[in-house]
Design an enzyme around this catalytic site. Sequence first.
Site, PDB file in Angstrom:
ATOM      1  N   GLU A 205       0.789  -1.258   0.030  1.00  0.00           N
ATOM      2  CA  GLU A 205       0.068  -0.025   0.062  1.00  0.00           C
ATOM      3  C   GLU A 205       0.823   1.268   0.011  1.00  0.00           C
ATOM      4  OE1 GLU A 205      -3.071  -0.206  -0.482  1.00  0.00           O
ATOM      5  OE2 GLU A 205      -3.891  -2.018   0.330  1.00  0.00           O
ATOM      6  N   ARG A 209       0.507   3.736  -3.157  1.00  0.00           N
ATOM      7  CA  ARG A 209      -0.412   4.769  -3.021  1.00  0.00           C
ATOM      8  C   ARG A 209       0.834   6.142  -2.857  1.00  0.00           C
ATOM      9  NH1 ARG A 209      -5.768   3.402   0.075  1.00  0.00           N
ATOM     10  NH2 ARG A 209      -5.713   1.205  -0.365  1.00  0.00           N
ATOM     11  N   ASP A 338      -4.145 -10.081  -8.624  1.00  0.00           N
ATOM     12  CA  ASP A 338      -4.778  -8.992  -9.534  1.00  0.00           C
ATOM     13  C   ASP A 338      -3.629  -8.345 -10.002  1.00  0.00           C
ATOM     14  OD1 ASP A 338      -4.234  -7.996  -7.033  1.00  0.00           O
ATOM     15  OD2 ASP A 338      -6.447  -6.862  -7.160  1.00  0.00           O
ATOM     16  N   GLU A 472     -12.264  -0.538 -10.492  1.00  0.00           N
ATOM     17  CA  GLU A 472     -11.925  -1.362 -11.333  1.00  0.00           C
ATOM     18  C   GLU A 472     -12.704  -1.490 -12.720  1.00  0.00           C
ATOM     19  OE1 GLU A 472     -11.992  -2.218  -7.955  1.00  0.00           O
ATOM     20  OE2 GLU A 472      -9.768  -2.314  -7.457  1.00  0.00           O
ATOM     21  N   THR A 558      -0.923   0.570 -10.614  1.00  0.00           N
ATOM     22  CA  THR A 558      -2.131  -0.114 -10.055  1.00  0.00           C
ATOM     23  C   THR A 558      -3.360   1.071  -9.190  1.00  0.00           C
ATOM     24  OG1 THR A 558      -3.307  -2.082  -9.266  1.00  0.00           O
ATOM     25  CG2 THR A 558      -1.640  -1.195  -8.021  1.00  0.00           C
TER      26      THR A 558
HETATM   27  C1  DMJ Z   1      -6.536  -0.017  -5.452  1.00  0.00           C
HETATM   28  O1  DMJ Z   1      -5.784   0.341  -4.039  1.00  0.00           O
HETATM   29  C2  DMJ Z   1      -5.455  -0.744  -6.327  1.00  0.00           C
HETATM   30  O2  DMJ Z   1      -5.981  -0.750  -7.435  1.00  0.00           O
HETATM   31  C3  DMJ Z   1      -5.101  -2.177  -5.848  1.00  0.00           C
HETATM   32  O3  DMJ Z   1      -4.426  -3.001  -6.898  1.00  0.00           O
HETATM   33  C4  DMJ Z   1      -6.255  -3.086  -5.696  1.00  0.00           C
HETATM   34  N1  DMJ Z   1      -7.365  -2.228  -5.582  1.00  0.00           N
HETATM   35  C5  DMJ Z   1      -7.588  -1.055  -4.776  1.00  0.00           C
HETATM   36  C6  DMJ Z   1      -8.865  -0.404  -5.125  1.00  0.00           C
HETATM   37  O4  DMJ Z   1     -10.123  -1.369  -5.283  1.00  0.00           O
END
Ligand code: DMJ
Length: 569
Positions: A205, A209, A338, A472, A558
């Site tokens: 995270e 982020r 994912d 998503e 992501t």
């Molecule tokens: C996000 O923090 C990122 O996309 C992560 O890869 C998984 N999904 C959350 C949001 O749903």
Amino acid sequence: MVFRKLPGVSASGMGLRLSQKFVFLLFLSGLVTLCFGALFFLPDSVRLKRIFLSKTESQPVTVGSENDDMMLSRSKTESASKDEKVTSSSNQGANTDTSFDYNKFKKCLLKPPLGIEHGKPSDPQTLQRREKVKECDVWHCKSLYPLVLTVLCPVCFAGGLRGASIVDSLDTLYIMGLMDEYNDAKEWVETSLDLNSNGEASLFEVNIRYVGGLLSAYYLTGEEMFKRKVMVLGEKLLPAFNTPTGIPRGVINLGSGTSWSWGWASAGSSILAEFGTLHLEFVHLSELSNNGIYTEKVMNIRKLLNKIEKPHGLYPNFLSPVSGNWVQHHVSIGGLGDSFYEYLIKSYLMSDKTDEEAKKMYYSALEAIEANLVQKSPGGLTYMAEWRGGILDHKMGHLACFSGGMVVIGADDGAPEKRQHYLDLAAEITHTCHESYSRSATKLGPEAFRFDGGAEATATRLSDRYYILRPEVIESYMYMWRLTHDPKYREWGWEAVEALEKHCRVEAGFSGIRDVYAQTVSHDNMQQSFFLSETLKYLYLLFSDDDLLPLEDWVFNTEAHPLPVVHTE
Ligand code: DMJ
């Protein structure tokens, strides 16, 4: 046996006289000097210089001209705050005074990042919709600013670091042209973002982020402060890699540098979607710092994943950082797996399509996914099931809905005869995810939906009915729009905006809801930071022209933070 000295031959291994050796050495040193000097006369190549020169010797830092408002003045560059000084000894090679040339980087981009007119769409309806999305950005309401800082931020990210919503939204604010709010956020990062916080922080995270957010803020604006912050933060993540295999543990204390595995992950394992979602950011940390350690760390992860035996070509979700073996045989394109797959194709794209290894790994993984997980429901909906040691669980998570976008961005680079197949697959998955929205009372989708017991893209368990402002599905609409220009994706995006407005808007911003099937919603009173970084950004891009953050130049991490393609010169 005794070696005897032969007459006329020196004692040296090469059998040369002292004078001959001297002449040879003179010749050799002349040759080396010549080769090194030639580097400076060859056509300018940062890459070559990067290989041969230390960071202090390479390109000087260029300070922007007075009328370039994207560049910081030298005095600001020099005023690094206390926590920006590198303190850890784990990475002696790190250097916050790097030689990355921002002006040169901008010249390498094929197109301007914000487009000619900031991606302003020409048709009035789309423009109106884009304005609505901008208005949705909670930061737009000045009066809410203190609330966002003090209330929303600490609860929206329990990761040992404060201010997730601020860091996560910097680039969204900038792209939307909300400059007052962006400046407030920037000031907070500069003065109050504490990178030494003692607490349980998720490596994943913090990376997606904070590292992602700061990196893209730097690349978009050229503000040196963001670069200094991210360099310090990057170094603080390195102790997590001190394991027998180099596979990082999931949790880290940024203050003390200690790291450990999640208590809930079986047998102290690390999670595929976590250690497999570092590559893009770490390559950029190396680019900016001129320190190869970050790339080394992620290449080591890749090496192990390449070598290890994969059941049916699939990558299970849990791996031991001690033995380097899979811990369970659960495979998912949703949670826990994912973004590992996403980062394979994006690593290839971000390398200007030179990272052949990432490409190979991506297409073979996709082949295995298609062979083992992709299913068609009795009602004709394509979905990605989960795999539990060979047994299929006919469930698809909201998280797995990013895969429509993933498959479409890779459609052009696989085998040419498979291009149409990938376009169709991406469209089918995106359609299924849209169905999961349109089959609910709120027109928002559940956390997970099923395809068994008569269910078709609906949640059957109470515990799967919530929606927490996840991006998503909208993310896939955005990529599908960019790559096909089928107007239905903009329509679907607008349906989502209306549903968010109707069911999730609350006084202080936006909130998740507990049951997407209930007409009268119950709010969970939580605004996740990814709503600002991803959901709103993807919607804004969906209603913008393609020249806003063009895909030739930018790859989204992501968490939807744009990172530049490393163009080969
Ligand atoms: C996000 O923090 C990122 O996309 C992560 O890869 C998984 N999904 C959350 C949001 O749903």
